[in-house]
Design a protein around this motif. Structure first.
Motif, mmCIF file in Angstrom:
data_model
loop_
_atom_site.group_PDB
_atom_site.id
_atom_site.type_symbol
_atom_site.label_atom_id
_atom_site.label_comp_id
_atom_site.label_asym_id
_atom_site.label_seq_id
_atom_site.Cartn_x
_atom_site.Cartn_y
_atom_site.Cartn_z
ATOM 1 N N ARG A 135 0.848 -1.230 0.399
ATOM 2 C CA ARG A 135 0.092 0.004 0.100
ATOM 3 C C ARG A 135 0.894 1.095 -0.170
ATOM 4 N N VAL A 136 0.971 2.101 -0.849
ATOM 5 C CA VAL A 136 1.546 3.626 -0.511
ATOM 6 C C VAL A 136 -0.154 4.808 -0.082
ATOM 7 N N ARG A 137 0.379 5.099 0.691
ATOM 8 C CA ARG A 137 -1.242 5.997 0.901
ATOM 9 C C ARG A 137 -0.878 7.332 1.738
ATOM 10 N N ASN A 138 -1.291 8.598 1.344
ATOM 11 C CA ASN A 138 -0.983 9.644 2.061
ATOM 12 C C ASN A 138 -2.120 9.634 3.348
ATOM 13 N N VAL A 139 -0.780 9.571 4.522
ATOM 14 C CA VAL A 139 -1.134 9.566 5.432
ATOM 15 C C VAL A 139 -2.037 10.705 6.265
ATOM 16 N N THR A 140 -1.432 12.124 5.762
ATOM 17 C CA THR A 140 -1.976 13.071 6.537
ATOM 18 C C THR A 140 -3.267 13.627 5.991
ATOM 19 N N LYS A 141 -3.558 13.156 4.922
ATOM 20 C CA LYS A 141 -5.409 13.381 4.721
ATOM 21 C C LYS A 141 -5.843 11.469 4.886
ATOM 22 N N ASN A 142 -5.525 10.618 5.154
ATOM 23 C CA ASN A 142 -5.795 8.676 5.500
ATOM 24 C C ASN A 142 -6.965 8.633 4.153
ATOM 25 N N THR A 143 -5.894 9.084 3.048
ATOM 26 C CA THR A 143 -6.319 8.622 1.395
ATOM 27 C C THR A 143 -5.330 7.038 1.332
ATOM 28 N N THR A 144 -6.183 6.059 0.301
ATOM 29 C CA THR A 144 -5.051 5.743 -0.420
ATOM 30 C C THR A 144 -5.234 5.521 -1.348
ATOM 31 N N LEU A 145 -3.758 5.560 -2.087
ATOM 32 C CA LEU A 145 -2.819 6.427 -3.548
ATOM 33 C C LEU A 145 -2.632 4.702 -3.962
ATOM 34 N N TYR A 146 -2.214 3.543 -3.528
ATOM 35 C CA TYR A 146 -2.290 2.337 -4.409
ATOM 36 C C TYR A 146 -2.850 1.381 -3.467
ATOM 37 N N GLU A 147 -2.958 0.012 -4.034
ATOM 38 C CA GLU A 147 -2.641 -0.758 -2.972
ATOM 39 C C GLU A 147 -2.589 -1.886 -4.311
ATOM 40 N N ASP A 148 -2.089 -3.199 -3.755
ATOM 41 C CA ASP A 148 -1.877 -3.940 -4.176
ATOM 42 C C ASP A 148 -1.876 -5.633 -3.528
ATOM 43 N N PHE A 149 -3.077 -6.566 -3.464
ATOM 44 C CA PHE A 149 -2.878 -7.932 -2.173
ATOM 45 C C PHE A 149 -3.199 -9.125 -3.191
ATOM 46 N N SER A 150 -2.659 -10.103 -2.726
ATOM 47 C CA SER A 150 -1.842 -11.401 -3.885
ATOM 48 C C SER A 150 -2.629 -12.504 -2.840
ATOM 49 N N PHE A 151 -2.966 -13.244 -2.542
ATOM 50 C CA PHE A 151 -2.883 -14.802 -2.014
ATOM 51 C C PHE A 151 -2.785 -15.876 -2.967
ATOM 52 N N ASP A 187 2.652 16.450 1.921
ATOM 53 C CA ASP A 187 1.633 15.924 3.000
ATOM 54 C C ASP A 187 3.046 14.653 2.889
ATOM 55 N N SER A 188 2.254 14.131 3.823
ATOM 56 C CA SER A 188 3.179 12.663 4.483
ATOM 57 C C SER A 188 2.997 11.562 3.848
ATOM 58 N N ILE A 189 3.599 10.544 2.507
ATOM 59 C CA ILE A 189 3.289 9.948 1.942
ATOM 60 C C ILE A 189 4.092 7.633 2.525
ATOM 61 N N GLU A 190 3.705 7.290 2.645
ATOM 62 C CA GLU A 190 3.699 6.046 4.053
ATOM 63 C C GLU A 190 3.288 4.657 2.086
ATOM 64 N N VAL A 191 4.939 3.705 2.587
ATOM 65 C CA VAL A 191 4.543 2.541 1.664
ATOM 66 C C VAL A 191 4.363 2.123 2.786
ATOM 67 N N TYR A 192 4.048 0.548 2.910
ATOM 68 C CA TYR A 192 3.710 -0.636 3.332
ATOM 69 C C TYR A 192 3.490 -1.580 2.578
ATOM 70 N N LEU A 193 4.758 -3.011 2.714
ATOM 71 C CA LEU A 193 4.933 -3.885 2.630
ATOM 72 C C LEU A 193 4.904 -5.234 3.684
ATOM 73 N N LEU A 194 3.882 -5.914 3.308
ATOM 74 C CA LEU A 194 3.644 -7.493 4.225
ATOM 75 C C LEU A 194 3.648 -8.027 3.746
ATOM 76 N N ALA A 195 4.122 -9.594 3.870
ATOM 77 C CA ALA A 195 4.440 -10.591 3.175
ATOM 78 C C ALA A 195 3.731 -11.458 4.573
ATOM 79 N N SER A 196 2.757 -12.808 4.220
ATOM 80 C CA SER A 196 2.889 -13.455 5.351
ATOM 81 C C SER A 196 2.482 -15.581 5.001
ATOM 82 N N ASP A 197 3.443 -15.540 5.989
ATOM 83 C CA ASP A 197 2.874 -17.198 5.857
ATOM 84 C C ASP A 197 1.161 -17.449 5.908
ATOM 85 N N CYS A 198 0.645 -18.526 5.348
ATOM 86 C CA CYS A 198 -0.066 -19.122 5.834
ATOM 87 C C CYS A 198 -1.437 -19.275 7.022
ATOM 88 N N GLU A 199 -2.355 -19.401 7.251
ATOM 89 C CA GLU A 199 -2.350 -18.691 8.872
ATOM 90 C C GLU A 199 -2.731 -20.253 9.383
#
Length: 253
Positions: A135-151, A187-199
């Motif tokens: 995810r890339v989001r604008n922290v100041t405005k709390n808006t999402t600018l880009y999102e990618d999600f796959s399992f 504004d403050s822009i944040e990039v966040y990347l998460l990768a996870s094992d299975c549940e």
């Protein structure tokens, strides 16, 4: 050394050889919530685990996925690894977007980077599979600018099988180009990347991140490669004509 292309993020090319400038963390995957398509609101990460990421300076990939490592410069970030246990890892960074992040070729604010993913299909229900979320989001405005999600094993994705590794698939390096509205300048822009094992915890997932810049960072590059403007093309052509004229004059002499 700071990566010269990364105007907005500190150590955006991970050229320091570590995660300086970045926040790293871990958690326990409690299974995605809600129904597909999953988004950031589907995350259900509890406390625990350990950060297992690393900054890699050379290949090969842990499972032999045909990914160029490092992607650019001399280092690339890897989030999580092949160990199991139902652990999720993440990295993030937030910084102020300024005019230094404006690409002179189109005069727009850009956050550019590339990422790749490797997941092990556990054959579980979608909400229990290994996954990645970016995810890339604008922290100041709390808006999402880009999102990618796959399992793992999700249909309609660009994942490809890892050669000679049954159940493993990978997403080749994917270039992201996030155009930030001029109204978000400062504004403050944040990039966040998460990768996870299975549940259920017996199948792994990890991801790579690299090549931040307001201009394009090509594979193997050590700096941004700006797109030439019309004036630059004109000057280049004029230079070639002058060189050709000088060569012809010397030949006649």
């Amino acid at each position: 050394m700071a990566f010269p292309a990364a105007a907005i993020f500190q150590n955006g090319g991970f050229e320091s050889g570590n995660f300086s400038g970045w926040t790293t963390g871990s958690g326990v995957n409690n299974g995605l919530t809600g129904s597909q398509p999953f988004t950031g609101s589907s995350l259900n990460i509890g406390a625990g685990g350990a950060f297992r990421g690393a900054v890699v300076t050379a290949g090969p990939d842990l499972k032999g996925a045909p990914l160029a490592l490092p992607y650019a410069g001399t280092a690339t970030a890897r989030v999580n690894n092949t160990a199991t246990g139902g652990i999720a890892n993440f990295i993030s960074q937030a910084d102020t977007i300024t005019n230094a992040d404006r690409d002179s070729s189109d005069n727009k604010l850009h956050v550019r980077f590339s990422y790749a993913v490797v997941l092990n299909d556990g054959g579980h229900a979608p909400n229990g599979q290994p996954f990645f979320y970016l995810r890339v989001r604008n922290v100041t405005k709390n808006t999402t600018l880009y999102e990618d999600f796959s399992f793992a094993a999700q249909t309609g994705t660009q994942f490809q099988p890892v050669p000679s590794q049954s159940g493993w698939s990978y997403l080749p390096w994917k270039a992201a180009d996030v155009i930030v509205p001029d109204a978000d300048l400062g504004d403050s822009i944040e990039v966040y990347l998460l990768a996870s094992d299975c549940e259920p915890s017996a199948h792994a997932g990890y991801a790579y991140l690299d090549g931040f810049g307001s201009s394009v960072v090509t594979p193997g590059a050590t700096a941004a490669t700006p797109v030439p403007t019309t004036n630059e093309y004109t000057l280049g052509a004029l230079g070639l004509l002058l060189l050709g004229g000088a060569w012809w004059s010397r030949r006649r002499a």
